[in-house]
Design an enzyme around this catalytic site. Structure first.
Site, PDB file in Angstrom:
ATOM      1  N   CYS A 578       0.842  -1.198   0.000  1.00  0.00           N
ATOM      2  CA  CYS A 578       0.000   0.000   0.000  1.00  0.00           C
ATOM      3  C   CYS A 578       0.877   1.247   0.000  1.00  0.00           C
ATOM      4  CB  CYS A 578      -0.906   0.000   1.224  1.00  0.00           C
ATOM      5  SG  CYS A 578      -2.037   1.406   1.312  1.00  0.00           S
ATOM      6  N   ASP A 580       0.540   3.752   1.766  1.00  0.00           N
ATOM      7  CA  ASP A 580       0.585   4.342   3.109  1.00  0.00           C
ATOM      8  C   ASP A 580       2.031   4.484   3.577  1.00  0.00           C
ATOM      9  OD1 ASP A 580       0.443   4.684   6.011  1.00  0.00           O
ATOM     10  OD2 ASP A 580      -1.674   4.163   5.800  1.00  0.00           O
ATOM     11  N   ARG A 582       3.231   4.536   6.400  1.00  0.00           N
ATOM     12  CA  ARG A 582       3.589   3.766   7.594  1.00  0.00           C
ATOM     13  C   ARG A 582       4.083   2.363   7.281  1.00  0.00           C
ATOM     14  NH1 ARG A 582      -2.038   4.073  10.492  1.00  0.00           N
ATOM     15  NH2 ARG A 582      -2.599   3.695   8.314  1.00  0.00           N
ATOM     16  N   HIS A 634      -2.428  -3.944   5.096  1.00  0.00           N
ATOM     17  CA  HIS A 634      -2.160  -3.577   6.503  1.00  0.00           C
ATOM     18  C   HIS A 634      -3.444  -3.122   7.169  1.00  0.00           C
ATOM     19  CE1 HIS A 634      -2.266   0.918   6.040  1.00  0.00           C
ATOM     20  NE2 HIS A 634      -2.065   0.576   4.798  1.00  0.00           N
ATOM     21  N   CYS A 637      -5.791   0.445   7.036  1.00  0.00           N
ATOM     22  CA  CYS A 637      -5.604   0.968   5.677  1.00  0.00           C
ATOM     23  C   CYS A 637      -6.675   2.010   5.367  1.00  0.00           C
ATOM     24  CB  CYS A 637      -5.680  -0.183   4.672  1.00  0.00           C
ATOM     25  SG  CYS A 637      -5.495   0.357   2.953  1.00  0.00           S
TER      26      CYS A 637
END
Length: 791
Positions: A578, A580, A582, A634, A637
């Site tokens: 993803c 993202d 993080r 994750h 998300c």
């Protein structure tokens, strides 16, 4: 779209059946408690009922707390008694309650709700555990058949009246077999109702166990009255609700405040005491009920103060007691199924109707039946697993927790929370002192070097420990203080470091103090576009500071690190994750840059029309020769969360339509989960499995298998909070056997014909190449097996 969503959340009727159960069961528990608190406060008995009605209807309508229920609370008894002694009449106390409500409304507009954020979560959990222990111990006399302590004050050792030890000793001399039997059977029934055999039953799961306990208690007591009249429970052993005989009699239960007391200075002292105690208890109770909320929603505390203020203003005007959010009633409602504010409204409605329509019926309910409900509620608040969980979290969590529990048991709610919060603050300061910086020593080309990395927040508390490290530096060494990652450095700390420069110069110490983007900002200052807007460059410069520190750290650990990166990469893994920030592949896997080839997009999708992904896949498989492809989602998300809401016409929602298709495909499985968070986590997993299947279907991987160089495909999920990576163990052949074999329709001359097999989950329309020169089309399920025509 956001306003529509917010409005829907405020009045969500999705859980109306659950809310009906929660509101009704909490109402049953609230009736005797409202009466008992009024009796202990020296107020008219109906004043407690008025506060309960207002807490449910008025505060329930205005509050944005999803599961909190308000009403009269035992912690306010002492405040009301003090106000009555100072003002001389309950009518004057009513006016003080009205003024206290206005003060609370003012606190809400002043945004004083932030106070609750300074209470550590361990203290909040300690408060709930202590309330649970008190509830359990307080029910022992009622279980035995002694019901004199109807106030149910939340303290084991009150300053006035009997302690729990004395009450139990007296109760042992007044044991009632009927009460004992009702309570014992009630607890057994509630425990049975927690078992899967009941929770999954299509009929029994719809019946609240607490209601059955109440009906069981009434029935057993009535039978005892027939068979052994002298053993039946009567008088104080039963709920004692005022019986209204006429409309005039009902209106006569309401009284107006004594407005002549507005000139009495003592009125405002009493009002301030009521406002402060009620506000603190409300904020703490809301924090506690948010912890209990199965859907894990967060209540706006300033809005809660305003709602509580309006509630106290109305309660005081009608002749009621002061009110606040109550953990006991809220937890009873949650345990019975309450999920939204509708439960609070129903709670207040049932209280009002009980006074008007069926007070005589409620007066048949034994205290022992309600004690069984409260026993189970108290046990859930103070389960052994809570103590074990906080013990495993370490002393900084466990000690404030147990101190809070012990302090509340020994004193009262507010004093105990204050003591627990003080212990929590001590551990916060200690952790801040320990983690505000870290340092390491190493030798570079024969010269000792000390590197001090400052934390994100460096307060004056860290000044002494930082100076201790600096003063311990040997002569002619190099000391580097890295503050580039610090969002705040106290002025005292900066001054102490700058003052150390003179000492360092005399001792031949080279001192480097790196601030957030300071040096890079000076070099790039001339590149600013003076014709544009005044942009904040701090975050931009910070990237250069990160890069410089990262390069220095890599070279210190491995001088040849960047030389090795020049070699031809030979990764064995393609990581599809993803976007993202993080969950970068290096953080999730801990792999070196040359070990993983990476492609990332929103919600880690594998879409057959995404040329970017297909190009990456082909390059990874055919040029780099990767052996494994990983699809990694994750929890938490954002893309999956967006897909769970109503779509719009944006490009993002068009992209996330792929996730929405997965959600629709598994809607029955997702709907069976109780909370939005549980549905989100499961959809993350299902989305990963779906993308693994899509990857398995690509021509690149099929051709690689045909060449005798198959690529292994894996589905992972990363938990960002626990920093835990989970392999979903997707077996492509087994997991998608239904997709490729049983769940197929075939285009034949006579139309679309269903192949043998049973449909377990409906896929959307797509085609599958079988390798035999024909295509299979999978479509949503039809009613029968007969030909359906050409699609």
């Amino acid at each position: 779209m956001k306003e529509t969503t917010d409005a829907r959340r405020r009045w969500d009727f999705t859980y109306w059946k659950n809310d009906l159960q929660g509101g009704f069961v909490s109402f049953l528990v609230a009736v005797p408690l409202c009466l008992g608190i009024a009796l202990a406060s020296g107020a008219p008995l109906f004043a407690g009922i008025i506060a309960g009605i207002v807490g449910g209807l008025v505060v329930g309508a205005l509050s944005r707390s999803a599961v909190s229920i308000s009403g009269p609370e035992a912690g306010l008894i002492l405040v009301v008694l003090s106000a009555s002694a100072a003002l001389g009449s309950f009518a004057a106390v009513q006016l003080a309650i009205c003024v206290a409500g206005l003060v609370q409304i003012g606190l809400g507009f002043a945004r004083a709700g932030f106070i609750s954020q300074f209470i550590p979560s361990a203290v909040i959990k300690g408060m709930m555990a202590a309330i649970g222990l008190i509830l359990v111990m307080k029910q022992v006399p009622h279980v035995l058949g002694y019901d004199a302590d109807v106030a149910e004050t939340l303290t084991l050792f009150p300053r006035e009246g009997a302690s729990i030890v004395e009450l139990v000793r007296v109760a042992l001399g007044h044991i009632s077999p009927v009460a004992l039997g009702i309570a014992g059977l009630g607890v057994a029934l509630l425990m049975l109702w927690e078992r899967p055999v009941v929770k999954t039953h299509p009929v029994l799961s719809k019946i609240p166990g607490a209601l059955l306990v109440v009906l069981l208690g009434v029935g057993l007591n009535q039978l005892a009255g027939v068979w052994q009249p002298e053993a039946a429970l009567r008088g104080t052993h039963l709920v004692q609700l005022p019986v209204v005989t006429s409309w005039e009699n009902f209106l006569g239960l309401f009284t107006l405040p004594d407005f002549a007391q507005l000139r009495n200075p003592k009125l405002y002292t009493a009002a301030l005491s009521i406002a402060l105690v009620a506000s603190l208890e409300a904020l703490l109770a809301v924090e506690a009920t948010d912890e209990l909320d199965p859907l894990k929603r967060k209540s706006p505390t300033n809005r809660e103060l305003k709602a509580q203020g309006v509630g106290n203003l109305v309660s005081g005007m009608l002749g009621g007691l002061p009110l606040t959010s109550v953990v006991v009633r809220s937890s009873v409602s949650i345990n019975a199924g309450g999920r939204t504010r509708l439960a609070a409204l129903l709670h207040g409605t049932f209280l009002l109707l009980s006074v008007l329509l069926f007070p005589t019926l409620l007066n048949l309910v034994p205290w022992a039946a309600l004690a069984a409900v409260l026993l189970v509620t108290g046990y859930k608040l103070t389960r052994i697993s809570i103590f074990r969980e906080l013990y495993q979290a370490g002393s900084s969590e466990f000690l404030p927790f147990v101190v809070t529990v012990a302090a509340i048991l020994a004193t009262d709610l507010l004093v105990g929370i204050g003591i627990g919060a003080a212990v929590g603050v001590f551990f916060v300061l200690r952790e801040n002192y320990r983690n505000a910086h870290r340092h390491e020593r190493f030798v570079v080309q024969g010269q000792e070097r000390i590197r001090v990395n400052l934390g994100k927040h460096v307060s004056f508390i860290s000044k002494a420990s930082i100076l201790k490290v600096l003063e311990s530096a040997p002569d002619h060494s190099t000391v580097e203080i890295d503050g580039t990652l610090s969002a705040f450095i106290d002025r005292d700390v900066v001054s102490a470091i700058e003052n150390f420069r003179d000492t360092a110069r005399r001792r031949g110490i080279q001192l480097l103090f790196l601030r957030q983007g300071a040096e890079v900002a000076q070099n790039l200052a001339g590149q600013r576009d003076t014709h544009g807007t005044d942009t904040d460059f701090d975050a931009y410069y910070k990237l250069f500071g990160h890069e410089r520190n990262w390069v220095a750290e890599k070279l210190r650990r491995d001088p040849s690190y960047f030389e090795q990166l020049r070699l031809e990469p030979a990764p064995k893994f393609l990581f599809i994750g993803c976007s993202d920030s993080r969950v970068p592949a290096s953080q999730v896997t801990g792999a070196a840059p040359d070990e993983v080839f990476v492609h990332r997009n929103v919600a880690n999708l594998v879409v057959s029309t995404d040329l970017n992904l297909l190009s990456v896949l082909q390059y990874a498989v055919e040029v780099l020769g990767v052996e494994h492809v990983v699809v990694c989602g994750h929890y938490g998300c954002g893309g999956v969360r967006v897909a769970m809401h109503e779509p719009d016409n944006s490009a993002l929602n068009s992209w996330l339509g792929n996730v929405r298709t997965v959600m629709q495909r598994h809607q029955q499985q997702l709907a069976a989960l109780e909370t939005d968070e549980a549905r989100h986590r499961r959809l993350v997993e299902l989305n990963v499995i779906e993308q693994v299947y899509n990857l398995h279907q690509t021509a690149v991987l099929r051709q690689a298998a045909h060449r005798g160089k198959p690529v292994q495909v894996h589905g992972w999920v990363y938990d960002t909070e626990a920093a835990h990576l989970r392999d979903l163990d997707v077996d492509v052949r087994r997991a998608f056997e239904e997709y490729d074999t049983e769940l197929r329709y075939q285009v034949q001359a006579e139309g679309l014909v269903r192949l043998p097999g049973h449909l377990h989950q409906p896929p959307s329309l797509y085609s599958v190449y079988t390798g035999a020169g024909s295509s299979i089309i999978a479509v949503p399920p039809f009613e029968g097996d007969a030909p359906q025509g050409t699609p």
